[in-house]
Motif scaffolding. Structure first.
Motif, PDB file in Angstrom:
ATOM      1  N   ARG B 126      35.924 -40.960  60.515  1.00 18.66           N
ATOM      2  CA  ARG B 126      37.261 -40.711  59.987  1.00 18.66           C
ATOM      3  C   ARG B 126      38.265 -41.721  60.548  1.00 18.66           C
ATOM      4  NH1 ARG B 126      40.553 -36.383  62.160  1.00 18.66           N
ATOM      5  NH2 ARG B 126      42.544 -36.348  61.090  1.00 18.66           N
ATOM      6  N   ILE B 127      38.275 -41.853  61.877  1.00 17.59           N
ATOM      7  CA  ILE B 127      39.238 -42.760  62.495  1.00 17.59           C
ATOM      8  C   ILE B 127      38.890 -44.203  62.157  1.00 17.59           C
ATOM      9  CG2 ILE B 127      40.176 -43.563  64.698  1.00 17.59           C
ATOM     10  CD1 ILE B 127      39.906 -40.719  65.705  1.00 17.59           C
ATOM     11  N   GLY B 128      37.584 -44.498  62.090  1.00 19.74           N
ATOM     12  CA  GLY B 128      37.166 -45.858  61.741  1.00 19.74           C
ATOM     13  C   GLY B 128      37.643 -46.263  60.367  1.00 19.74           C
ATOM     14  N   SER B 129      37.435 -45.385  59.381  1.00 19.43           N
ATOM     15  CA  SER B 129      37.854 -45.767  58.035  1.00 19.43           C
ATOM     16  C   SER B 129      39.377 -45.802  57.937  1.00 19.43           C
ATOM     17  CB  SER B 129      37.251 -44.843  56.975  1.00 19.43           C
ATOM     18  OG  SER B 129      37.691 -43.531  57.193  1.00 19.43           O
ATOM     19  N   MET B 130      40.040 -44.993  58.764  1.00 16.73           N
ATOM     20  CA  MET B 130      41.503 -45.059  58.783  1.00 16.73           C
ATOM     21  C   MET B 130      42.003 -46.372  59.379  1.00 16.73           C
ATOM     22  SD  MET B 130      42.722 -41.216  59.743  1.00 16.73           S
ATOM     23  CE  MET B 130      44.442 -41.527  59.450  1.00 16.73           C
ATOM     24  N   SER B 131      41.304 -46.880  60.412  1.00 17.49           N
ATOM     25  CA  SER B 131      41.743 -48.166  60.963  1.00 17.49           C
ATOM     26  C   SER B 131      41.521 -49.273  59.951  1.00 17.49           C
ATOM     27  CB  SER B 131      40.995 -48.561  62.241  1.00 17.49           C
ATOM     28  OG  SER B 131      40.594 -47.493  62.980  1.00 17.49           O
ATOM     29  N   VAL B 132      40.371 -49.204  59.253  1.00 20.67           N
ATOM     30  CA  VAL B 132      40.057 -50.266  58.302  1.00 20.67           C
ATOM     31  C   VAL B 132      41.085 -50.319  57.170  1.00 20.67           C
ATOM     32  CG1 VAL B 132      38.393 -50.960  56.555  1.00 20.67           C
ATOM     33  CG2 VAL B 132      37.599 -50.318  58.808  1.00 20.67           C
ATOM     34  N   LEU B 150      45.680 -38.163  66.036  1.00 19.34           N
ATOM     35  CA  LEU B 150      44.258 -38.130  65.702  1.00 19.34           C
ATOM     36  C   LEU B 150      43.368 -37.710  66.867  1.00 19.34           C
ATOM     37  CD1 LEU B 150      44.169 -41.478  63.704  1.00 19.34           C
ATOM     38  CD2 LEU B 150      44.041 -39.185  62.751  1.00 19.34           C
ATOM     39  N   ALA B 151      43.678 -38.193  68.089  1.00 18.12           N
ATOM     40  CA  ALA B 151      42.765 -37.960  69.205  1.00 18.12           C
ATOM     41  C   ALA B 151      43.063 -36.655  69.944  1.00 18.12           C
ATOM     42  CB  ALA B 151      42.815 -39.144  70.178  1.00 18.12           C
ATOM     43  N   ALA B 152      44.334 -36.417  70.239  1.00 13.66           N
ATOM     44  CA  ALA B 152      44.668 -35.260  71.074  1.00 13.66           C
ATOM     45  C   ALA B 152      44.220 -33.922  70.457  1.00 13.66           C
ATOM     46  CB  ALA B 152      46.165 -35.254  71.385  1.00 13.66           C
ATOM     47  N   THR B 226      35.200 -45.335  69.585  1.00  6.27           N
ATOM     48  CA  THR B 226      34.463 -46.205  68.660  1.00  6.27           C
ATOM     49  C   THR B 226      35.193 -46.259  67.321  1.00  6.27           C
ATOM     50  OG1 THR B 226      33.018 -44.342  68.187  1.00  6.27           O
ATOM     51  CG2 THR B 226      32.103 -46.063  69.546  1.00  6.27           C
ATOM     52  N   GLY B 227      35.798 -45.155  66.919  1.00  8.51           N
ATOM     53  CA  GLY B 227      36.549 -45.157  65.666  1.00  8.51           C
ATOM     54  C   GLY B 227      37.720 -46.114  65.701  1.00  8.51           C
ATOM     55  N   PHE B 228      38.506 -46.058  66.774  1.00  6.98           N
ATOM     56  CA  PHE B 228      39.689 -46.925  66.861  1.00  6.98           C
ATOM     57  C   PHE B 228      39.304 -48.400  66.942  1.00  6.98           C
ATOM     58  CE2 PHE B 228      42.488 -43.332  68.407  1.00  6.98           C
ATOM     59  CZ  PHE B 228      43.334 -43.404  67.318  1.00  6.98           C
ATOM     60  N   SER B 229      38.105 -48.693  67.494  1.00  6.02           N
ATOM     61  CA  SER B 229      37.785 -50.115  67.656  1.00  6.02           C
ATOM     62  C   SER B 229      36.931 -50.657  66.516  1.00  6.02           C
ATOM     63  CB  SER B 229      37.124 -50.352  69.015  1.00  6.02           C
ATOM     64  OG  SER B 229      36.227 -49.326  69.316  1.00  6.02           O
TER      65      SER B 229
END
Lengths: 267, 265
Positions: B126-132, B150-152, B226-229
């Protein structure tokens, strides 16, 4: 309009690097209240990098970026938040949150930053959707929208908090000429009706000439010129004319550097 | 020089990379907890609704599969212990063996591995596709801290739900073992369970719960970081998802071993 003495955006000697590559070579840049400034330049000219610095997504290696009088690299969390509430950004791909409906996307800044009740937020977000001609589409998910609608929805979200300053990244990229002309009209209307100061990053000449009060031309990390549409059109700088007349640039090959690139083992 | 220095160089790079990853995860943990506690003071409040939504996804939606797996593990332990202990004529020890191994180890471990596969990967994706798609950037420019948004909520939800799921898994696994073993031991399942309860100490259960809280932090931090990076489009998202699951499970098992060592000395 506010006094021209204090620019809303004031960038001085901004340098940006990706690894060992310098993208911006000490750029000076200022935008006054109430104008539409277009940042123009070819691919790799550094315009996207400049935009990311203006938005505070990158910290400058050296130089300063001041938005609404605040140095965003040195501002406290609270100051930065206050600035961010007064700017709106419409990203190239829209960047709508795919898990939220269009209406919830537009309402998101209002929900997060205001204490308005739900009914007011709903009305306000629908009003913004009406502004961008998306009235009635609030219940659709972003995936159900066409490219032009995504951009307009993103614009509606960007203006949800009635920002003083609006950034628009490549408004016409990937859109057909009619839709992109409509977006240009919309940008002009926002400036006139809501008195926003607008910064548009684009490489589309036609749209740039149509909406801009002034144009900044970037090339390989340097600002070639900043001036009115006419001044840019009639400028005799070779690179600018290349851009305007879609001429391929003449690349001069440096024999030593060329050989070095071919034979070098590791970067 | 290259044949000699290149492995060294890549080893050095990998080491620096690993340390950077741990540092980044630690920073994420600090920031998430900071926003959870003090966020409301700086205009970045942790939304209860977001936490509840995450709790539903991480915990409630996993109830059925955790129950099923825990039951299976319980039956499996019953089979193994009866087979192994009957060689020594020590069948009566099955009850204590199952009780201790489930509460101290298997309940927490199985639940954590399952949740890592379900929710750790989902967080990374989820976070990965959001960063992309620049959604993370959009949040930041809207003045919504991505870590807070997203994280908290995921961290808090995981810290609540993983221990709860672990307690459930403990209970169901012991029930599974009771159902299988009580005929072999000539007792009723009810008698088996009451014997289990008398043999268990609070320390056994706490050991599993403490571990599950640590696993919760690991799963969230690895998934989120890993999602954020993520870089490199859809393929990058896929790689990050796999990486999040593999890393989480490796860390869970290693940390479990370390914990067991120190808690049982």
């Amino acid at each position: 309009m506010t006094s021209a003495s204090a620019p809303l955006i004031d960038v001085t000697k901004l340098e940006a690097w990706y690894g060992r590559r310098r993208i911006l070579n000490g750029v000076d840049f200022a935008v006054n209240a109430g104008e539409i400034r277009v940042i123009m330049g070819g691919s790799g000219s550094g315009k996207s990098t400049l935009l990311r610095h203006l938005l505070g997504l990158h910290k400058p290696r050296s130089g300063t970026v001041r938005l609404l009088g605040v140095d965003i690299a040195r501002a406290s969390e609270r100051e930065l938040l206050a600035v961010r509430r007064q700017i709106g950004v419409s990203f190239q791909g829209g960047a709508l949150l795919t898990s939220l409906s269009v209406g919830d996307n537009v309402a998101l800044p209002l929900r997060e930053h205001t204490n308005l009740d739900e009914a007011t937020i709903r009305i306000m977000s629908r009003l913004k959707l009406e502004v961008v001609n998306l009235g009635g589409f609030q219940d659709l998910m972003p995936a159900q929208l066409s490219g032009g609608m995504v951009k307009r929805a993103a614009l509606a979200r960007a203006i949800a908090m009635d920002p003083k300053l609006l950034f628009f990244d490549e408004p016409s990229a990937g859109l057909d000429p009619v839709v992109s002309a409509e977006l240009d009209e919309l940008i002009l209307r926002l400036r006139d009706a809501l008195r926003m100061t607008i910064v548009v990053v684009t490489h589309e000449l036609e749209s740039a000439f149509k909406i801009a009060d002034s144009i900044t031309v970037l090339d390989q990390g340097d600002i070639l010129m900043t001036g009115t549409v006419d001044a840019v059109r009639h400028c005799d700088n070779e690179r600018i004319q290349d851009l305007l007349n879609r001429r391929p640039r003449e690349i001069q090959v440096d024999a030593d550097a060329y050989l070095k690139r071919l034979t070098e083992e590791a970067a | 020089m290259n044949t000699l220095t290149r492995p060294l160089e890549s080893l050095g790079r990998a080491t620096v990379h690993a340390f950077a990853g741990v540092g980044y995860a630690a920073a994420l943990l600090g920031e998430s907890l900071y926003f959870a506690v003090f966020g409301w003071r700086i205009g970045q409040p942790l939304r209860l609704r977001a936490v509840l939504e995450q709790m539903r996804q991480i915990g409630v939606d996993a109830l059925a599969i955790v129950t099923l797996l825990a039951l299976t593990i319980g039956v499996m332990l019953g089979i193994q212990f009866i087979a192994a202990l009957s060689e020594f004529g020590a069948q009566s020890q099955v009850v204590v063996a199952v009780a201790k191994s489930v509460t101290r180890e298997f309940g927490a471990l199985i639940t954590a591995i399952l949740v890592a596969g379900r929710s750790g990967s989902a967080l990374a994706a989820r976070i990965g596709s959001m960063s992309v798609s620049q959604e993370v950037d959009a949040l930041a420019t809207m003045g919504i801290e991505p870590v807070r948004y997203l994280a908290a909520p995921a961290l808090i939800a995981m810290l609540v739900m993983l221990p709860v799921l672990t307690i459930l898994a403990d209970a169901v696994a012991i029930l599974g073992a009771a159902l299988y073993s009580s005929p072999a031991l000539n007792v009723t399942p009810a008698a088996y369970i009451s014997q289990t309860l008398s043999l268990l100490s609070a320390g056994d259960v706490w050991q599993g719960i403490a571990k599950s809280a640590v696993f919760a932090v690991l799963i969230t931090l690895i998934g989120v970081s890993t999602g954020f990076s993520v870089a490199g489009g859809a393929e990058g998202v896929g790689r990050a998802t796999t990486r999040a699951v593999v890393l989480s499970i490796c860390w869970i098992i290693v940390v479990d071993m370390i914990f067991s060592f120190f808690l049982n000395r």
